[in-house]
Design an enzyme around this catalytic site. Structure first.
Site, PDB file in Angstrom:
ATOM      1  N   SER A 149      31.225  35.975  33.636  1.00  0.00           N
ATOM      2  CA  SER A 149      32.295  35.369  34.420  1.00  0.00           C
ATOM      3  C   SER A 149      33.424  34.913  33.489  1.00  0.00           C
ATOM      4  CB  SER A 149      31.730  34.207  35.249  1.00  0.00           C
ATOM      5  OG  SER A 149      32.702  33.687  36.135  1.00  0.00           O
ATOM      6  N   ARG A 218      34.827  22.696  45.146  1.00  0.00           N
ATOM      7  CA  ARG A 218      33.532  23.356  44.975  1.00  0.00           C
ATOM      8  C   ARG A 218      33.208  24.265  46.152  1.00  0.00           C
ATOM      9  NH1 ARG A 218      30.371  25.407  41.152  1.00  0.00           N
ATOM     10  NH2 ARG A 218      28.136  25.225  41.607  1.00  0.00           N
ATOM     11  N   ASP A 327      31.395  41.672  44.669  1.00  0.00           N
ATOM     12  CA  ASP A 327      32.098  40.586  43.982  1.00  0.00           C
ATOM     13  C   ASP A 327      33.575  40.605  44.377  1.00  0.00           C
ATOM     14  OD1 ASP A 327      33.198  38.722  42.232  1.00  0.00           O
ATOM     15  OD2 ASP A 327      32.109  39.454  40.483  1.00  0.00           O
ATOM     16  N   HIS A 360      29.621  37.506  43.250  1.00  0.00           N
ATOM     17  CA  HIS A 360      29.894  37.145  41.855  1.00  0.00           C
ATOM     18  C   HIS A 360      28.712  36.438  41.203  1.00  0.00           C
ATOM     19  CE1 HIS A 360      32.275  36.256  38.356  1.00  0.00           C
ATOM     20  NE2 HIS A 360      32.017  34.970  38.466  1.00  0.00           N
ATOM     21  N   ASP A 361      27.974  35.658  41.950  1.00  0.00           N
ATOM     22  CA  ASP A 361      26.844  34.908  41.404  1.00  0.00           C
ATOM     23  C   ASP A 361      25.598  35.754  41.189  1.00  0.00           C
ATOM     24  OD1 ASP A 361      27.895  32.458  40.914  1.00  0.00           O
ATOM     25  OD2 ASP A 361      26.914  31.416  42.572  1.00  0.00           O
TER      26      ASP A 361
END
Length: 381
Positions: A149, A218, A327, A360-361
């Site tokens: 990332s 967040r 992603d 993405h994670d």
């Protein structure tokens, strides 16, 4: 203003003053890191991990800290990054609040937190700090740099600014520059923090912390870290509350809302808001095209071609760029571009797109896909 430093964290003092790319310098600064395994006699088995924005240096349990780390399933004896074979370093990014000097750290002049007195932070500053750590540990040349990332950006900056520092590189869900969508999301996250009255131009306290702004920042991030496919399969339209409450008619009803709130609540008091602002902006500023031969900022021309030209100057033996189809924050074409740029310079460079539904994670959670790819690359030494 609090630093969140896990047990067992080690530190290296940075050169003082430590010059920052965009001006200013840090005095008495340090970089936090942890290690696993042993450096061999030849000193050629070192692997450096550069993480994303929010992780600390504790990627996995070790003698200094038996708690589970953020990449526990990937790193350890017999695992994909096998610490029986590799001497592994993981740094906490410069500018963070988890051990490395950042906006929450004491200013050398008065001992009060830097807050907004911290110099403008760039991805390159973190790369230079990591290079200093490698030299301090007397590692002549790393075997592999792994960047995840934001750490993928840091890894590219390291390669561009410190030629020959590593033989090989794995770039995981990284990019050579931020795309407009990513910049827009991070801009909204920073705005949510800055518009919280308790941010107080960066002068908040523990008793008056910008919790609402950090919660919203967040939540926006978590939405982009996963994919619509996963949200649908995991939560659907399931409700945890059958009816709206009269005292909160527009409050959360769906399981996905409760999930986001839980993530936000676990994060807000564990990360410094000013550090978040600095790190977030550093990602928007980074652009590998600045390193293209003869490049001048704003001189026009094909910016993607400049990125490829810049990466073609990097000297490596081998590289792997891994991305995920789902992603949306660091889309797949960015990892393909990284592999293309290295290949243009004669590097044995491979692009590996993975079909994970977890966005993405995925590199944090879909280890069944990422683990073998990383292991196979490292084993081919």
């Amino acid at each position: 203003m609090t630093e969140f430093i896990p047990p067992g964290t080690r530190f290296v003092d940075l050169p003082s003053p430590f010059p920052m790319k965009r001006g200013g310098a840090l005095v008495g600064a340090r970089l936090a890191y942890e290690t696993w395994g042993e450096l061999n006699g030849a000193g050629d088995n070192a692997v450096l991990i550069l993480p994303g924005l929010s992780p600390n240096a504790h990627a996995a349990r070790n003698a200094g800290n038996p708690a589970e780390g953020w990449w526990e399933g990937m790193l350890g004896p017999g695992k994909s990054i096998d610490t029986n074979r590799w001497f592994v370093l993981c740094v906490n990014p410069l500018g963070s609040c988890k051990g490395s000097t950042g906006a929450a750290s004491p200013h050398p002049d008065d001992g009060a937190p830097y807050r907004l007195r911290f110099p403008d932070l760039s991805i390159e500053d973190g790369a230079d700090a990591a290079a200093h750590l490698v030299r301090t540990l007397r590692i002549t040349r790393l075997d592999t740099v792994i960047g995840n990332s934001m750490g993928g950006m840091s890894a590219l900056a390291l390669l561009l600014r410190h030629p020959g520092i590593t033989r090989r590189h794995i770039n995981i869900s990284g990019s050579a520059r931020s795309l407009p969508f990513s910049i827009a999301i991070r801009s909204l996250q920073r705005e949510a923090i800055r518009l919280d009255p308790r941010w107080a131009e960066g002068q908040y306290t523990e008793a008056s912390y910008p919790e609402s702004g950090m919660r919203m920042a967040r939540k926006l991030g978590v939405v982009t870290y996963r994919s619509a496919m996963e949200w649908d399969g995991r939560f659907g339209r399931v409700k945890f509350d059958a009816e709206c409450r009269e005292d909160d008619p527009f409050g959360p009803e769906f399981e996905v809302e409760r999930y986001l709130e839980g993530h936000a609540q676990r994060f807000v008091r564990q990360f410094d808001p000013n550090a978040y602002l600095y790190l977030s902006r550093s990602m928007d500023w980074f652009d590998a095209a600045d390193y293209a031969p003869g490049a001048t900022r704003g001189d026009g021309g094909d910016e993607d071609a400049k990125v490829v030209a810049a990466l073609a100057t990097v000297k490596l033996e081998k590289a792997l760029a891994i991305g995920v189809h789902t992603d949306i924050l660091f889309p797949l074409q960015q990892q393909e571009q990284i592999a293309e740029g290295f290949r243009a310079g004669g590097v044995d460079s491979r692009f590996l797109p993975l079909p994970s539904p977890q966005g993405h994670d995925a590199f944090l959670v879909d280890l069944a896909r990422f683990g073998p790819a990383v292991r196979d690359f490292l084993d081919a030494a």
